[in-house]
Enzyme design. Structure first.
Site, PDB file in Angstrom:
ATOM      1  N   ASP A   1      -4.962   6.825  -4.312  1.00 58.21           N
ATOM      2  CA  ASP A   1      -3.930   6.718  -3.263  1.00 58.21           C
ATOM      3  C   ASP A   1      -4.409   7.376  -1.972  1.00 58.21           C
ATOM      4  O   ASP A   1      -4.165   6.861  -0.867  1.00 58.21           O
ATOM      5  CB  ASP A   1      -2.634   7.396  -3.722  1.00 58.21           C
ATOM      6  CG  ASP A   1      -2.048   6.711  -4.940  1.00 58.21           C
ATOM      7  OD1 ASP A   1      -2.279   5.497  -5.098  1.00 58.21           O
ATOM      8  OD2 ASP A   1      -1.384   7.388  -5.739  1.00 58.21           O
TER       9      ASP A   1
ATOM     10  N   LEU B   1     -14.934   2.578  -7.073  1.00 55.26           N
ATOM     11  CA  LEU B   1     -15.712   2.731  -8.309  1.00 55.26           C
ATOM     12  C   LEU B   1     -15.787   4.193  -8.747  1.00 55.26           C
ATOM     13  O   LEU B   1     -16.775   4.614  -9.358  1.00 55.26           O
ATOM     14  CB  LEU B   1     -17.114   2.157  -8.094  1.00 55.26           C
ATOM     15  CG  LEU B   1     -17.148   0.690  -7.644  1.00 55.26           C
ATOM     16  CD1 LEU B   1     -18.528   0.311  -7.121  1.00 55.26           C
ATOM     17  CD2 LEU B   1     -16.752  -0.217  -8.803  1.00 55.26           C
TER      18      LEU B   1
ATOM     19  N   ALA C   1       4.353   6.942  -1.776  1.00 57.03           N
ATOM     20  CA  ALA C   1       4.534   8.235  -1.099  1.00 57.03           C
ATOM     21  C   ALA C   1       3.195   8.962  -0.982  1.00 57.03           C
ATOM     22  O   ALA C   1       2.897   9.576   0.059  1.00 57.03           O
ATOM     23  CB  ALA C   1       5.553   9.080  -1.852  1.00 57.03           C
TER      24      ALA C   1
HETATM   25  O1  RIB Z   1      -1.616   6.908  -8.383  1.00 55.49           O
HETATM   26  C1  RIB Z   1      -1.002   8.072  -8.891  1.00 55.49           C
HETATM   27  C2  RIB Z   1       0.469   7.883  -8.921  1.00 55.49           C
HETATM   28  O2  RIB Z   1       0.769   6.830  -9.814  1.00 55.49           O
HETATM   29  C3  RIB Z   1       1.234   9.067  -9.438  1.00 55.49           C
HETATM   30  O3  RIB Z   1       1.607   9.959  -8.420  1.00 55.49           O
HETATM   31  C4  RIB Z   1       2.393   8.417 -10.168  1.00 55.49           C
HETATM   32  O4  RIB Z   1       3.622   8.728  -9.635  1.00 55.49           O
HETATM   33  C5  RIB Z   1       2.122   6.932 -10.165  1.00 55.49           C
HETATM   34  O5  RIB Z   1       2.827   6.268  -9.194  1.00 55.49           O
END
Ligand code: RIB
Length: 328
Positions: A275, A243, A72
């Site tokens: 992410d 990194l 998400a």
């Molecule tokens: O990469 C961070 C995420 O890792 C968090 O939002 C947590 O939910 C895990 O999935």
């Protein structure tokens, strides 16, 4: 501009081209789509003065709930990058946590029409954040175990310029997603949390994105990032090793290796920064940027994501990212 560039698919066929030429097919650059298959979690975040050691109890601050989950978060980042249609394919419980995450995805402009609501609680992540912004995370997968790739999801994946996945959902889900891709869909895997990858998955990947620890796990060796990237290139055509404050290393089989510099910011919380990097990288690739250009934009977005608390709330807008890139 697009016509001057070589088609992407299959990336493996591009081995031998210059590193900067790893880009998506022209046909998918006109209305680029990113399909993100992965997890969604409610993040229960506690500030801690330091991380406890095994067997130790410490007192932290007040707990805060944030929408999270690697899948998400990456979908939110791709959507906020702008210029792409982003679809999230995942599963949420029929609970308040599911509503929180669905609301956050929608607010970012992510298409959630292919998200299943299931009779299992929404995934939950227990996150401790130290004063330096470093985190530890434990995930209870819950509904993430029930992500389904049905006909509608498969159609959307086939239409996508980029399929982006991580490893917080069962490998079987990723296998179905990968099988649904079209010949000109680029497969990008963020191999987090790290685990051994089956042969079929290595064979399907176009770009692998890993941090240094994940790179060492998958390479089965230690060493400098360049050594790890070289080892991973035996199995995948392109690797990005992130990194943290040192930047990221972009490597392709015959195009060589390029270090993409980090952006200096005041770090509050690193949760979700990786992410953000992956989501923005996928969006920029879908729009037709090459891998190095995409990594530069992703680095700026990832840096900005560390300057605020939470994962999805901290994902910057495209304007903020452009501002940071041009201020360099
Ligand atoms: O990469 C961070 C995420 O890792 C968090 O939002 C947590 O939910 C895990 O999935």
């Amino acid at each position: 501009m697009g016509r001057l560039r070589p088609p992407l698919r299959p990336l493996r066929a591009l081995a031998g081209r210059e590193l900067g030429e790893f880009i998506v097919a022209d046909s998918k650059q006109d209305s680029p789509e990113v399909a993100v298959v992965g997890s969604a979690n409610v993040d229960l975040v506690v500030p801690v003065p330091r991380h406890p050691v095994g067997g130790e109890t410490i007192l932290g601050g007040d707990v805060v709930r944030h929408p999270g989950g690697k899948g998400a978060n990456q979908a939110v980042a791709a959507a906020r990058a702008g210029g792409v249609r982003t679809t999230f394919i995942g599963a949420l419980g029929r609970d308040a946590s599911g509503d929180l995450i669905a609301g956050s995805l929608r607010a970012a402009g992510v298409d959630v029409s292919l998200v299943d609501r299931v009779d299992t609680p929404t995934g939950t992540a227990l996150i401790a954040v130290s004063p330096t912004g470093e985190n530890t995370i434990i995930v209870a997968p819950g509904a993430n175990r029930h992500v389904g790739i049905g006909r509608a999801q498969a159609r959307r994946i086939a239409a996508a310029a980029v399929l982006l996945a991580q490893l917080e959902v069962p490998l079987e889900v990723i296998r179905q997603a990968v099988e649904a891709r079209a010949a000109d869909t680029l497969v990008v895997l963020n191999a987090a949390p790290s685990q051994d990858l089956p042969k079929w998955l290595w064979g399907a990947l176009d770009v692998l994105v890993v941090n240094e620890h994940e790179a060492a796990d998958l390479a089965g060796t230690g060493g400098a990032p360049a050594v790890l990237a070289e080892a991973l290139l035996r199995r995948v055509p392109a690797v990005v090793v992130t990194l943290g404050g040192e930047g990221s290393l972009v490597a392709t089989r015959e195009g060589g290796q390029v270090m993409v510099g980090a952006f200096s910011v005041d770090v509050v919380d690193t949760t979700g920064a990786g992410d953000t990097y992956c989501g923005v990288l996928a969006a920029e690739l879908a729009k037709g940027r090459d891998l190095v250009e995409a990594a530069q934009v992703a680095a700026a977005a990832g840096a900005l994501a560390t300057t605020a608390a939470g994962a999805q709330e901290a994902v910057p807008t495209a304007a903020d990212v452009t501002g940071l890139v041009s201020a360099r």
